[in-house]
Design a protein around this motif. Structure first.
Motif, PDB file in Angstrom:
ATOM      1  N   ARG A   1       0.826  -1.218   0.000  1.00 34.52           N
ATOM      2  CA  ARG A   1       0.000   0.000   0.000  1.00 34.52           C
ATOM      3  C   ARG A   1       0.851   1.254   0.000  1.00 34.52           C
ATOM      4  O   ARG A   1       0.545   2.231  -0.697  1.00 34.52           O
ATOM      5  N   LEU A   2       1.925   1.241   0.782  1.00 35.73           N
ATOM      6  CA  LEU A   2       2.779   2.423   0.875  1.00 35.73           C
ATOM      7  C   LEU A   2       3.657   2.597  -0.362  1.00 35.73           C
ATOM      8  O   LEU A   2       4.126   3.703  -0.640  1.00 35.73           O
ATOM      9  N   THR A   3       3.877   1.515  -1.085  1.00 37.92           N
ATOM     10  CA  THR A   3       4.641   1.609  -2.338  1.00 37.92           C
ATOM     11  C   THR A   3       3.778   2.169  -3.450  1.00 37.92           C
ATOM     12  O   THR A   3       4.214   3.032  -4.229  1.00 37.92           O
ATOM     13  N   ASP A   4       2.536   1.695  -3.545  1.00 37.77           N
ATOM     14  CA  ASP A   4       1.609   2.167  -4.577  1.00 37.77           C
ATOM     15  C   ASP A   4       0.196   1.944  -4.065  1.00 37.77           C
ATOM     16  O   ASP A   4      -0.222   0.788  -3.860  1.00 37.77           O
TER      17      ASP A   4
ATOM     18  N   ALA B   1      -2.454   1.976  -5.474  1.00 36.28           N
ATOM     19  CA  ALA B   1      -3.310   1.246  -6.410  1.00 36.28           C
ATOM     20  C   ALA B   1      -3.222  -0.262  -6.211  1.00 36.28           C
ATOM     21  O   ALA B   1      -4.005  -1.021  -6.801  1.00 36.28           O
ATOM     22  N   ILE B   2      -2.286  -0.728  -5.400  1.00 35.02           N
ATOM     23  CA  ILE B   2      -2.142  -2.165  -5.142  1.00 35.02           C
ATOM     24  C   ILE B   2      -3.145  -2.570  -4.056  1.00 35.02           C
ATOM     25  O   ILE B   2      -3.283  -1.899  -3.034  1.00 35.02           O
ATOM     26  N   SER B   3      -3.833  -3.671  -4.291  1.00 31.74           N
ATOM     27  CA  SER B   3      -4.755  -4.208  -3.288  1.00 31.74           C
ATOM     28  C   SER B   3      -4.208  -5.528  -2.748  1.00 31.74           C
ATOM     29  O   SER B   3      -3.650  -6.334  -3.493  1.00 31.74           O
ATOM     30  N   VAL B   4      -4.359  -5.723  -1.458  1.00 31.03           N
ATOM     31  CA  VAL B   4      -3.900  -6.945  -0.790  1.00 31.03           C
ATOM     32  C   VAL B   4      -5.080  -7.571  -0.071  1.00 31.03           C
ATOM     33  O   VAL B   4      -5.773  -6.902   0.700  1.00 31.03           O
ATOM     34  N   ASP B   5      -5.298  -8.831  -0.318  1.00 22.68           N
ATOM     35  CA  ASP B   5      -6.373  -9.577   0.339  1.00 22.68           C
ATOM     36  C   ASP B   5      -5.740 -10.621   1.246  1.00 22.68           C
ATOM     37  O   ASP B   5      -5.129 -11.591   0.766  1.00 22.68           O
ATOM     38  N   LEU B   6      -5.838 -10.407   2.556  1.00 20.89           N
ATOM     39  CA  LEU B   6      -5.288 -11.361   3.518  1.00 20.89           C
ATOM     40  C   LEU B   6      -6.279 -12.499   3.705  1.00 20.89           C
ATOM     41  O   LEU B   6      -7.434 -12.271   4.079  1.00 20.89           O
TER      42      LEU B   6
ATOM     43  N   PHE C   1      -1.465 -22.733   9.537  1.00 18.22           N
ATOM     44  CA  PHE C   1      -1.608 -23.076   8.126  1.00 18.22           C
ATOM     45  C   PHE C   1      -0.689 -24.240   7.790  1.00 18.22           C
ATOM     46  O   PHE C   1       0.207 -24.595   8.569  1.00 18.22           O
ATOM     47  N   GLU C   2      -0.926 -24.818   6.631  1.00 15.98           N
ATOM     48  CA  GLU C   2      -0.150 -25.968   6.183  1.00 15.98           C
ATOM     49  C   GLU C   2       0.633 -25.617   4.919  1.00 15.98           C
ATOM     50  O   GLU C   2       0.360 -24.614   4.258  1.00 15.98           O
ATOM     51  N   THR C   3       1.575 -26.458   4.579  1.00 13.79           N
ATOM     52  CA  THR C   3       2.346 -26.278   3.346  1.00 13.79           C
ATOM     53  C   THR C   3       1.408 -26.216   2.146  1.00 13.79           C
ATOM     54  O   THR C   3       0.500 -27.035   2.020  1.00 13.79           O
ATOM     55  N   GLY C   4       1.624 -25.226   1.294  1.00 12.12           N
ATOM     56  CA  GLY C   4       0.807 -25.071   0.099  1.00 12.12           C
ATOM     57  C   GLY C   4      -0.378 -24.157   0.265  1.00 12.12           C
ATOM     58  O   GLY C   4      -1.006 -23.773  -0.739  1.00 12.12           O
ATOM     59  N   ASP C   5      -0.708 -23.773   1.496  1.00 11.43           N
ATOM     60  CA  ASP C   5      -1.855 -22.885   1.709  1.00 11.43           C
ATOM     61  C   ASP C   5      -1.555 -21.491   1.140  1.00 11.43           C
ATOM     62  O   ASP C   5      -0.437 -20.980   1.255  1.00 11.43           O
ATOM     63  N   GLU C   6      -2.572 -20.890   0.536  1.00 12.90           N
ATOM     64  CA  GLU C   6      -2.451 -19.509   0.081  1.00 12.90           C
ATOM     65  C   GLU C   6      -2.838 -18.599   1.233  1.00 12.90           C
ATOM     66  O   GLU C   6      -3.933 -18.711   1.801  1.00 12.90           O
ATOM     67  N   LEU C   7      -1.949 -17.682   1.580  1.00 10.65           N
ATOM     68  CA  LEU C   7      -2.120 -16.847   2.754  1.00 10.65           C
ATOM     69  C   LEU C   7      -2.601 -15.440   2.424  1.00 10.65           C
ATOM     70  O   LEU C   7      -3.228 -14.789   3.247  1.00 10.65           O
ATOM     71  N   ALA C   8      -2.279 -14.965   1.223  1.00 16.91           N
ATOM     72  CA  ALA C   8      -2.699 -13.624   0.805  1.00 16.91           C
ATOM     73  C   ALA C   8      -2.584 -13.537  -0.707  1.00 16.91           C
ATOM     74  O   ALA C   8      -1.840 -14.289  -1.341  1.00 16.91           O
ATOM     75  N   SER C   9      -3.337 -12.609  -1.284  1.00 19.14           N
ATOM     76  CA  SER C   9      -3.215 -12.329  -2.712  1.00 19.14           C
ATOM     77  C   SER C   9      -2.981 -10.833  -2.898  1.00 19.14           C
ATOM     78  O   SER C   9      -3.466 -10.012  -2.116  1.00 19.14           O
ATOM     79  N   VAL C  10      -2.211 -10.513  -3.930  1.00 22.59           N
ATOM     80  CA  VAL C  10      -1.817  -9.131  -4.207  1.00 22.59           C
ATOM     81  C   VAL C  10      -2.110  -8.834  -5.671  1.00 22.59           C
ATOM     82  O   VAL C  10      -1.778  -9.638  -6.546  1.00 22.59           O
ATOM     83  N   THR C  11      -2.730  -7.687  -5.937  1.00 25.58           N
ATOM     84  CA  THR C  11      -3.051  -7.299  -7.312  1.00 25.58           C
ATOM     85  C   THR C  11      -2.789  -5.810  -7.492  1.00 25.58           C
ATOM     86  O   THR C  11      -3.145  -4.999  -6.635  1.00 25.58           O
ATOM     87  N   GLY C  12      -2.164  -5.466  -8.621  1.00 22.58           N
ATOM     88  CA  GLY C  12      -1.950  -4.042  -8.891  1.00 22.58           C
ATOM     89  C   GLY C  12      -0.838  -3.797  -9.877  1.00 22.58           C
ATOM     90  O   GLY C  12      -0.353  -4.729 -10.531  1.00 22.58           O
ATOM     91  N   PRO C  13      -0.399  -2.554  -9.989  1.00 21.92           N
ATOM     92  CA  PRO C  13       0.690  -2.207 -10.906  1.00 21.92           C
ATOM     93  C   PRO C  13       1.924  -3.072 -10.642  1.00 21.92           C
ATOM     94  O   PRO C  13       2.376  -3.192  -9.496  1.00 21.92           O
ATOM     95  N   ALA C  14       2.440  -3.668 -11.703  1.00 18.72           N
ATOM     96  CA  ALA C  14       3.516  -4.650 -11.556  1.00 18.72           C
ATOM     97  C   ALA C  14       4.775  -4.054 -10.932  1.00 18.72           C
ATOM     98  O   ALA C  14       5.439  -4.707 -10.116  1.00 18.72           O
ATOM     99  N   ARG C  15       5.103  -2.833 -11.325  1.00 17.08           N
ATOM    100  CA  ARG C  15       6.313  -2.233 -10.764  1.00 17.08           C
ATOM    101  C   ARG C  15       6.239  -2.141  -9.237  1.00 17.08           C
ATOM    102  O   ARG C  15       7.190  -2.450  -8.529  1.00 17.08           O
ATOM    103  N   GLY C  16       5.095  -1.701  -8.738  1.00 12.03           N
ATOM    104  CA  GLY C  16       4.931  -1.571  -7.297  1.00 12.03           C
ATOM    105  C   GLY C  16       4.940  -2.917  -6.592  1.00 12.03           C
ATOM    106  O   GLY C  16       5.526  -3.062  -5.517  1.00 12.03           O
ATOM    107  N   VAL C  17       4.283  -3.909  -7.202  1.00 13.91           N
ATOM    108  CA  VAL C  17       4.257  -5.247  -6.608  1.00 13.91           C
ATOM    109  C   VAL C  17       5.670  -5.794  -6.481  1.00 13.91           C
ATOM    110  O   VAL C  17       6.065  -6.337  -5.441  1.00 13.91           O
ATOM    111  N   LEU C  18       6.459  -5.654  -7.536  1.00 14.16           N
ATOM    112  CA  LEU C  18       7.829  -6.173  -7.522  1.00 14.16           C
ATOM    113  C   LEU C  18       8.728  -5.386  -6.567  1.00 14.16           C
ATOM    114  O   LEU C  18       9.607  -5.950  -5.923  1.00 14.16           O
TER     115      LEU C  18
END
Length: 291
Positions: free
Chosen positions: A59-62, A64-69, A77-94
Motif C-alpha cells: 500500500r505504501l509503495t503504490d 493502487a495495489i490491493s492486498v487480500d489477507l 496453516f499448512e504447506t501449500g496454503d495460500e495466505l494472501a493475494s496481491v493485485t496491482g501495478p507490476a512495478r509496485g508489486v515487484l
C-alpha cells in the motif's frame, strides 16, 4: 502495541532503505502500464503473523495495489496454503515484494516457534513470555508475533516497570544496607500502579526479597529442583518467573515445577524466518510485456 501508525512508520523506513531512489530494475524492465497478481504461499506449515505489515509494504509503495489477507494473525496453516493475494501495478508489486516478505516471514517464524513453546506447557499454569532481546526498532512487531503464537509480553520497555537485577542490587546495597531495606525504600517511592520485580539467583535470596513485598520474583538459572523448592518457599506471596536455559526441550519440565511465568529471549533473538513465497505473474495484456 503494534498500531497502524507504527506499522506505517517502520515499513516506510524499510521501503526507503530498500529503494532510496526507486526500483531501478523494475523501472527499466517493466512497462509502467503492466499489472501483476501475486500469491503468498506457505512452503512449510506454521502460524501466521504480520499480515498488516505485509499489506502496508504494498500500500505504501503504490496505493493502487490491493492486498487480500486470506488468514488472520494467529491462524495455523499448512504447506501449500495460500495466505494472501496481491493485485496491482507490476512495478509496485515487484518493488514491495522483498520488504513485505521480510516482515511476514520473520513474524510468522516467531509466532510459529512461540506456538511450539506454548504447546509444551499445555496443562500447566505457566505463561510463555518474551524478553527485551528484540531487534532494535522492531520490538512492537516481534512482540505482536509472540502474541500471535499464543504467548504473552514482558514489560515493553525500561519505562514500564521496575525490574531489579543482580547488578542493580549490587549498586543498591553497596553502602551496607540490606536488600530488604533497600527494596522497601524503592517501594516507598513507587506509585501503587507500578510493578516491582526482582531477580534472584540463589534460594537464600528469596526470603529477603519477599520481605520487601515485591510483585514478581524471577528465579534466574535455577535447576528444576531449585525451582520446585523456590515455588514452595514463595508459597503464593508473589508471581514467580523462571528465566535462563529455557529451550523447547526444557520448557515443559520448567512449567511443571509450578512457576507462573517462563521468559525466553530465544522467542525473538534466535528465530529462523518461515519459508513463505510470493509467486508473481505479470498480466497477459500484450501492452504489459516488456520490450
Amino acid at each position: 502495541m503494534l498500531t497502524p501508525q507504527h506499522i506505517d512508520r517502520v515499513v516506510s523506513l524499510a521501503l526507503e532503505e530498500d529503494a532510496p531512489w526507486g526500483d531501478l530494475t523494475s523501472e527499466t524492465l517493466i512497462p509502467a502500464t503492466a499489472t501483476a497478481t501475486a500469491r503468498l504461499v506457505a512452503r512449510e506449515p506454521g502460524v501466521f503473523s504480520g499480515g498488516a505489515a505485509f499489506a502496508a509494504a504494498f500500500r505504501l509503495t503504490d496505493s493502487a495495489i490491493s492486498v487480500d489477507l486470506l488468514v488472520a494473525d494467529g491462524e495455523a496453516f499448512e504447506t501449500g496454503d495460500e495466505l494472501a493475494s496481491v493485485t496491482g501495478p507490476a512495478r509496485g508489486v515487484l518493488q514491495a515484494e522483498r520488504i513485505g516478505l521480510n516482515f511476514v516471514q520473520r513474524m510468522s517464524g516467531i509466532a510459529t516457534q512461540t506456538a511450539r513453546y506454548v504447546e509444551r506447557v499445555a496443562g500447566t499454569k505457566a505463561r510463555i513470555v518474551d524478553t527485551r532481546k528484540t531487534t532494535p526498532g522492531l520490538r512492537a512487531f516481534e512482540r505482536h508475533a509472540v502474541r500471535s503464537g499464543g504467548g504473552f509480553n514482558h514489560r515493553f520497555s525500561l519505562s514500564d516497570a521496575v525490574m531489579a537485577k543482580d547488578n542493580h542490587l549490587a549498586v543498591l546495597t553497596a553502602g551496607g544496607i540490606s536488600v530488604t531495606d533497600a527494596l522497601l525504600e524503592v517501594r516507598s517511592r513507587l506509585s501503587h500502579t507500578t510493578h516491582l520485580e526482582v531477580e534472584v539467583d540463589r534460594l537464600d535470596q528469596i526470603e529477603p526479597v519477599l520481605a520487601a513485598g515485591v510483585d514478581t520474583i524471577m528465579l534466574d538459572n535455577f535447576s528444576l529442583d531449585e525451582l520446585r523448592e523456590g515455588v514452595a518457599l514463595v508459597a503464593g506471596r508473589a508471581i514467580i518467573e523462571a528465566s535462563g536455559n529455557v529451550t523447547l526441550d526444557t520448557v515443559g519440565a520448567i512449567a511443571r515445577t509450578g512457576v507462573d511465568v517462563i521468559s525466553s529471549g530465544a522467542l525473538t533473538h534466535s528465530i529462523r524466518s518461515l519459508d513463505l513465497g510470493l509467486d508473481v505473474a505479470l498480466s497477459a495484456d500484450p501492452d504489459a510485456v516488456p520490450r
